[in-house]
Design an enzyme around this catalytic site. Structure first.
Site, PDB file in Angstrom:
ATOM      1  N   LYS A  45       0.850 -24.455 -46.173  1.00 54.78           N
ATOM      2  CA  LYS A  45       1.399 -23.095 -46.099  1.00 54.78           C
ATOM      3  C   LYS A  45       2.925 -23.087 -46.176  1.00 54.78           C
ATOM      4  CE  LYS A  45      -0.177 -21.713 -42.138  1.00 54.78           C
ATOM      5  NZ  LYS A  45      -0.797 -22.950 -41.650  1.00 54.78           N
ATOM      6  N   ARG A  61      -2.105 -15.990 -35.149  1.00 49.73           N
ATOM      7  CA  ARG A  61      -3.014 -17.135 -35.047  1.00 49.73           C
ATOM      8  C   ARG A  61      -4.252 -16.783 -34.250  1.00 49.73           C
ATOM      9  NH1 ARG A  61       0.947 -21.412 -35.813  1.00 49.73           N
ATOM     10  NH2 ARG A  61       0.034 -23.470 -35.912  1.00 49.73           N
ATOM     11  N   ARG A  87       3.627 -35.843 -44.060  1.00 50.91           N
ATOM     12  CA  ARG A  87       4.548 -34.706 -44.129  1.00 50.91           C
ATOM     13  C   ARG A  87       5.918 -35.021 -43.515  1.00 50.91           C
ATOM     14  NH1 ARG A  87       2.612 -28.780 -42.358  1.00 50.91           N
ATOM     15  NH2 ARG A  87       2.813 -29.508 -40.219  1.00 50.91           N
ATOM     16  N   ARG A 147       7.331 -34.588 -37.761  1.00 51.41           N
ATOM     17  CA  ARG A 147       7.192 -33.767 -36.568  1.00 51.41           C
ATOM     18  C   ARG A 147       6.289 -34.446 -35.546  1.00 51.41           C
ATOM     19  NH1 ARG A 147       5.511 -28.045 -39.044  1.00 51.41           N
ATOM     20  NH2 ARG A 147       4.028 -28.308 -37.359  1.00 51.41           N
ATOM     21  N   ARG A 207      -4.722 -29.778 -32.556  1.00 52.60           N
ATOM     22  CA  ARG A 207      -4.332 -28.587 -33.327  1.00 52.60           C
ATOM     23  C   ARG A 207      -5.488 -28.080 -34.189  1.00 52.60           C
ATOM     24  NH1 ARG A 207       0.663 -30.442 -36.546  1.00 52.60           N
ATOM     25  NH2 ARG A 207       0.880 -28.298 -37.188  1.00 52.60           N
TER      26      ARG A 207
HETATM   27  P1  AMP Z   1       3.106 -24.614 -36.792  1.00 56.83           P
HETATM   28  O1  AMP Z   1       4.400 -25.133 -37.274  1.00 56.83           O
HETATM   29  O2  AMP Z   1       2.811 -23.219 -37.292  1.00 56.83           O
HETATM   30  O3  AMP Z   1       1.962 -25.562 -37.020  1.00 56.83           O
HETATM   31  O4  AMP Z   1       3.259 -24.440 -35.177  1.00 56.83           O
HETATM   32  C1  AMP Z   1       3.527 -25.552 -34.354  1.00 56.83           C
HETATM   33  C2  AMP Z   1       3.088 -25.252 -32.915  1.00 56.83           C
HETATM   34  O5  AMP Z   1       3.772 -24.085 -32.421  1.00 56.83           O
HETATM   35  C3  AMP Z   1       1.621 -24.918 -32.756  1.00 56.83           C
HETATM   36  O6  AMP Z   1       0.820 -26.084 -32.648  1.00 56.83           O
HETATM   37  C4  AMP Z   1       1.636 -24.095 -31.482  1.00 56.83           C
HETATM   38  O7  AMP Z   1       1.781 -24.927 -30.341  1.00 56.83           O
HETATM   39  C5  AMP Z   1       2.892 -23.287 -31.620  1.00 56.83           C
HETATM   40  N1  AMP Z   1       2.681 -22.007 -32.337  1.00 56.83           N
HETATM   41  C6  AMP Z   1       3.305 -21.597 -33.481  1.00 56.83           C
HETATM   42  N2  AMP Z   1       2.909 -20.364 -33.823  1.00 56.83           N
HETATM   43  C7  AMP Z   1       1.993 -19.973 -32.894  1.00 56.83           C
HETATM   44  C8  AMP Z   1       1.214 -18.792 -32.707  1.00 56.83           C
HETATM   45  N3  AMP Z   1       1.284 -17.766 -33.582  1.00 56.83           N
HETATM   46  N4  AMP Z   1       0.370 -18.745 -31.639  1.00 56.83           N
HETATM   47  C9  AMP Z   1       0.292 -19.770 -30.759  1.00 56.83           C
HETATM   48  N5  AMP Z   1       1.000 -20.905 -30.869  1.00 56.83           N
HETATM   49  C10 AMP Z   1       1.858 -21.028 -31.929  1.00 56.83           C
END
Ligand code: AMP
Length: 255
Positions: free
Chosen positions: A49, A128, A167, A200, A211
């Protein structure tokens, strides 16, 4: 706000207002866009994404807005610059768990100016959960804007895990590369801003597993939520980033 260092390069759309919240404003204004697109990008972590958001942003002008980037930026900043909502998010994120809806919504509401941007937006990683999607619907209605579409990127889990393990993310501008599929021109250095690339912490295998479980439990039901509203567009996420991008563009053209 002080002018930011650009190392002589043309500044990219900087997302400062999104990353910092509060009174922050972006330094580079969005170019005039004839048809601002307001899109949500859905898909499991690692489906690509972030890369698709960048490609779409370059073509249609809308800013990629990732809640994950906000939490990571907060993690790097000094404690005194973190709102209580962001501080509460840090531990959940380190464990790979979802941050609470309450915290995420506080963070997004602090940044609702970005949802009214005349360039449109590409939401990546938010919403989410169905509760977040309902809150977004209310927030957008209050700002008198509406979503154009929800692009749902779809790929089998085993392919996603392979993608995540390679990544690389830029520590400065957050651009995303992949050791094999999309390598940077110079090893470990971002093509766009010269920042250092890193893996990361939440891309490590044990965190990836948590996740994925969180995704299956909370985020997959969102597809039904948006299908019922006739907003969902499925995009097969097999192939090169450019092939996937072309599929999404084609789908948007038919809107
Ligand atoms: P991402 O980069 O979108 O994979 O987000 C990394 C981490 O941030 C996730 O594993 C969650 O811990 C937190 N996170 C990001 N966006 C959300 C969301 N909309 N709802 C809940 N947790 C989030």
């Amino acid at each position: 706000m002080a002018e930011r260092e650009t190392n002589g390069r043309k500044p990219r759309r900087d997302r400062i207002a999104w990353l910092e919240g509060g009174d922050s404003r972006c330094l580079t204004k969005p170019p005039p866009v004839a048809l601002p697109r307001r899109l949500v990008l859905l898909g499991a972590p690692g489906v690509g994404k972030g890369t698709q958001a960048e490609l779409l942003s370059a073509r249609i002008g809308a800013c990629p807005l990732s809640t994950g980037d906000v939490f990571r930026a907060a993690k790097l900043s000094k404690d005194c610059r973190c709102s209580p909502a962001l501080e509460a998010a840090r531990e959940c994120m380190a464990r790979g768990e979802l941050v609470s809806d309450e915290t995420v919504l506080a963070v997004v509401k602090e940044r609702s100016q970005c949802l009214c941007c005349c360039g449109g937006f590409l939401l990546d990683g938010f919403p989410r959960t169905v509760a977040q999607a309902q809150a977004l619907e209310e927030l957008l209605a209050a700002e008198e804007v509406a979503l154009d579409a929800v692009l749902s990127y779809e790929l089998p889990i085993e392919r996603i895990v392979a993608r995540l393990s390679g990544r690389l993310t830029c520590s400065r501008c957050k651009s995303v590369f992949h050791a094999e599929a999309r390598p940077p021109r110079a090893g470990g250095i971002c093509d766009h801003c010269g920042g250092a690339l890193f893996q990361r912490a939440d891309d490590l295998p044990e965190t990836v597993r948590v996740r994925m479980q969180a995704y299956e439990r909370s985020t997959a039901p969102l597809a039904d939520f948006y299908r019922e509203r006739d907003l969902l567009i499925s995009i097969p996420a097999e192939g090169t980033p450019e092939e996937i991008f072309e599929r999404a563009l084609h789908a948007l053209e038919t809107l």
